[in-house]
Design a protein around this motif. Structure first.
Motif, mmCIF file in Angstrom:
data_model
loop_
_atom_site.group_PDB
_atom_site.id
_atom_site.type_symbol
_atom_site.label_atom_id
_atom_site.label_comp_id
_atom_site.label_asym_id
_atom_site.label_seq_id
_atom_site.Cartn_x
_atom_site.Cartn_y
_atom_site.Cartn_z
ATOM 1 N N GLY A 153 0.863 -1.186 0.000
ATOM 2 C CA GLY A 153 0.000 0.000 0.000
ATOM 3 C C GLY A 153 0.895 1.230 0.000
ATOM 4 N N LYS A 154 0.369 2.294 0.594
ATOM 5 C CA LYS A 154 1.083 3.574 0.537
ATOM 6 C C LYS A 154 2.461 3.479 1.189
ATOM 7 N N ILE A 155 2.513 2.912 2.391
ATOM 8 C CA ILE A 155 3.778 2.902 3.142
ATOM 9 C C ILE A 155 4.734 1.843 2.587
ATOM 10 N N GLY A 156 4.207 0.667 2.280
ATOM 11 C CA GLY A 156 5.063 -0.410 1.780
ATOM 12 C C GLY A 156 5.775 -0.015 0.491
ATOM 13 N N TYR A 173 5.145 -8.682 -1.616
ATOM 14 C CA TYR A 173 3.965 -9.552 -1.679
ATOM 15 C C TYR A 173 2.753 -8.758 -1.220
ATOM 16 N N ASP A 174 1.644 -8.952 -1.899
ATOM 17 C CA ASP A 174 0.372 -8.348 -1.495
ATOM 18 C C ASP A 174 -0.717 -9.171 -2.185
ATOM 19 N N PRO A 175 -1.763 -9.583 -1.465
ATOM 20 C CA PRO A 175 -2.828 -10.334 -2.150
ATOM 21 C C PRO A 175 -3.566 -9.466 -3.170
ATOM 22 N N ASN A 232 8.828 -4.200 11.943
ATOM 23 C CA ASN A 232 7.367 -4.063 12.025
ATOM 24 C C ASN A 232 6.991 -2.657 12.486
ATOM 25 N N THR A 233 6.489 -1.879 11.522
ATOM 26 C CA THR A 233 5.949 -0.553 11.872
ATOM 27 C C THR A 233 4.436 -0.548 11.661
ATOM 28 N N SER A 234 3.839 -1.746 11.452
ATOM 29 C CA SER A 234 2.411 -1.775 11.102
ATOM 30 C C SER A 234 1.508 -1.997 12.309
ATOM 31 N N MET A 258 11.039 -2.858 15.928
ATOM 32 C CA MET A 258 9.583 -2.788 16.001
ATOM 33 C C MET A 258 9.099 -1.512 16.674
ATOM 34 N N ASP A 259 8.111 -0.907 16.022
ATOM 35 C CA ASP A 259 7.501 0.315 16.542
ATOM 36 C C ASP A 259 6.139 -0.002 17.153
ATOM 37 N N VAL A 260 5.694 -1.230 16.960
ATOM 38 C CA VAL A 260 4.353 -1.660 17.393
ATOM 39 C C VAL A 260 4.476 -3.060 17.984
HETATM 40 P P1 NAD Z 1 -2.575 0.682 2.975
HETATM 41 O O1 NAD Z 1 -4.006 0.374 3.219
HETATM 42 O O2 NAD Z 1 -2.225 1.753 1.995
HETATM 43 O O3 NAD Z 1 -1.798 -0.638 2.516
HETATM 44 C C1 NAD Z 1 -1.952 -1.868 3.142
HETATM 45 C C2 NAD Z 1 -1.659 -2.938 2.110
HETATM 46 O O4 NAD Z 1 -1.669 -4.207 2.770
HETATM 47 C C3 NAD Z 1 -2.708 -3.009 0.981
HETATM 48 O O5 NAD Z 1 -2.077 -2.928 -0.281
HETATM 49 C C4 NAD Z 1 -3.351 -4.371 1.188
HETATM 50 O O6 NAD Z 1 -3.749 -4.994 -0.033
HETATM 51 C C5 NAD Z 1 -2.208 -5.128 1.853
HETATM 52 N N1 NAD Z 1 -2.619 -6.361 2.483
HETATM 53 C C6 NAD Z 1 -3.834 -6.723 2.978
HETATM 54 N N2 NAD Z 1 -3.793 -7.999 3.428
HETATM 55 C C7 NAD Z 1 -2.526 -8.440 3.220
HETATM 56 C C8 NAD Z 1 -1.866 -9.669 3.450
HETATM 57 N N3 NAD Z 1 -2.507 -10.720 3.977
HETATM 58 N N4 NAD Z 1 -0.565 -9.765 3.119
HETATM 59 C C9 NAD Z 1 0.092 -8.734 2.565
HETATM 60 N N5 NAD Z 1 -0.489 -7.541 2.304
HETATM 61 C C10 NAD Z 1 -1.780 -7.401 2.633
HETATM 62 O O7 NAD Z 1 -1.955 0.975 4.408
HETATM 63 P P2 NAD Z 1 -0.699 1.881 4.763
HETATM 64 O O8 NAD Z 1 -1.141 3.294 4.955
HETATM 65 O O9 NAD Z 1 0.395 1.584 3.827
HETATM 66 O O10 NAD Z 1 -0.367 1.337 6.246
HETATM 67 C C11 NAD Z 1 0.259 0.085 6.416
HETATM 68 C C12 NAD Z 1 0.285 -0.259 7.910
HETATM 69 O O11 NAD Z 1 1.019 0.745 8.635
HETATM 70 C C13 NAD Z 1 -1.085 -0.307 8.584
HETATM 71 O O12 NAD Z 1 -1.115 -1.450 9.439
HETATM 72 C C14 NAD Z 1 -1.145 0.914 9.457
HETATM 73 O O13 NAD Z 1 -1.974 0.730 10.577
HETATM 74 C C15 NAD Z 1 0.322 1.045 9.843
HETATM 75 N N6 NAD Z 1 0.700 2.389 10.279
HETATM 76 C C16 NAD Z 1 1.571 2.510 11.318
HETATM 77 C C17 NAD Z 1 1.967 3.770 11.753
HETATM 78 C C18 NAD Z 1 2.950 3.943 12.883
HETATM 79 O O14 NAD Z 1 3.104 5.066 13.406
HETATM 80 N N7 NAD Z 1 3.661 2.915 13.291
HETATM 81 C C19 NAD Z 1 1.453 4.911 11.134
HETATM 82 C C20 NAD Z 1 0.577 4.745 10.047
HETATM 83 C C21 NAD Z 1 0.202 3.484 9.611
#
Ligand code: NAD
Length: 322
Positions: A153-156, A173-175, A232-234, A258-260
């Motif tokens: 997604g956006k961050i990856g 990888y992304d589904p 892991n920042t997710s 890890m941030d989370v």
């Molecule tokens: P996003 O929605 O733009 O992207 C998420 C991606 O994950 C999507 O492309 C989706 O298809 C994919 N996805 C869904 N299921 C999956 C799976 N089983 N395997 C692999 N990929 C899969 O989200 P984003 O804005 O890029 O954020 C990503 C993560 O970062 C989120 O968990 C969000 O909560 C976290 N985040 C953390 C912080 C922080 O301060 N640590 C800040 C913002 C966001």
């Protein structure tokens, strides 16, 4: 409108408060986190504004909706801490800020990689103690690391893009793949098994869903390269922490940034050590010198705070204006 902001953070009074007040609302800061114990503090407020470590359960939504709550403003991207089914049932509208600054998080993820890849965390501590030995500090060039991005997604995607700047090979990888985005940033999709088995650094960027809960577990860890680095920042629930601790003990996992972490919402980090509650598993993680943990800080840049404030304020106006 009366808005209750659950926050103890000074930065919310600097960014969020003026943005909400600019639209004529009354902002009340409740200096605690929201959970079932603190619900009553929000009695009578039409809107509440919460963050990642607040927890709004079905019970909480039912309770507050009967006392005037109409809007929940999440000032974060994730929404796994709110019972959305209950919100729908009780007619409470929920908004989040999906993309306040993907750069902040992507740069932070890469920062963790660089720090661990060059053992900077160890080096800082040594020099502070007057020890200038380089023993055990040999790192790797980033260009020789194969990096796996889970979730494009956006961050990856941005994380992969930055890594490509170092000359690293980046697979992902992304589904729900984004072939154009990956191509633009020089990344290629592989299946999850192949990513897990072949990468030197694996960085998680997918949401926490029932399908992704503990996606890093005993089985997936066993398939990784020896000495793999995990970032892991997710969301903490993506990793089975007990399995991770075992993999750290055996040396299977070499480094973790890890941030989370799991049960994060039950841990209340504040500036005073008096208010830190740690669970046993988390405390165990802290004993590893090859694990670097930050307190859900990846988002925290001035740009992100400004965007969060403006987006939260405009989400509320959008609700009010139907
Ligand atoms: P996003 O929605 O733009 O992207 C998420 C991606 O994950 C999507 O492309 C989706 O298809 C994919 N996805 C869904 N299921 C999956 C799976 N089983 N395997 C692999 N990929 C899969 O989200 P984003 O804005 O890029 O954020 C990503 C993560 O970062 C989120 O968990 C969000 O909560 C976290 N985040 C953390 C912080 C922080 O301060 N640590 C800040 C913002 C966001």
């Amino acid at each position: 409108m009366k808005i209750a902001v659950f926050s103890t953070k000074k930065y919310d009074t600097l960014y969020l408060q003026p943005a909400l007040e600019a639209n004529g609302h009354q902002v009340h800061f409740l200096q605690t986190r929201l959970d079932d114990e603190t619900l009553a503090l929000a009695d009578g407020f039409t809107a509440i504004c919460i963050f990642v470590n607040d927890s709004l359960t079905a019970r909480g939504i039912e309770y507050l909706s009967k006392r005037g709550l109409k809007y929940v403003l999440l000032r974060c991207a994730g929404f796994n801490n709110v019972d959305l089914d209950a919100a729908e049932k009780f007619g409470v509208k929920v908004a989040r800020v999906p993309a306040y600054s993907p750069y902040s998080v992507a740069e932070f993820a890469v920062g963790l990689m660089l720090m661990l890849n060059r053992n900077l965390h160890k080096a800082f501590n040594r020099v502070r103690a007057g020890n200038f030995s380089l023993e055990g500090l040999t790192g790797f060039d980033m260009r020789n690391r194969r990096i796996g991005i889970i979730g494009t997604g956006k961050i990856g995607l941005l994380t992969g893009k930055i890594c490509r700047g170092f000359g690293s090979e980046v697979v992902c990888y992304d589904p729900y793949p984004n072939p154009e985005g990956a191509k633009e940033y020089g990344m290629s999709y592989v299946d999850l098994d192949s990513l897990i088995a072949t990468c030197d650094i694996i960085s998680l960027h997918c949401p926490l869903l029932p399908s992704t809960h503990h996606m890093i577990n005993t089985e997936t860890l066993s398939k990784m390269k020896d000495g793999v680095m995990l970032i892991n920042t997710s969301r903490g629930g993506l990793i089975d922490t007990v399995a991770l601790i075992k993999a750290l003990k055996s040396g299977k996992v070499g480094q973790v940034g890890m941030d989370v972490y799991e049960n994060e919402s039950n841990m209340y980090f504040e500036d005073s050590s008096d208010s830190i509650m740690l669970d046993d598993v988390f405390s165990r993680l802290l004993t590893f010198h090859n694990v670097c943990i930050t307190g859900h800080q990846a988002f925290l840049t001035r740009e992100a705070l400004e965007n969060i404030a403006q987006e939260t304020a405009s989400n509320l106006e959008a609700f009010i204006n139907g």
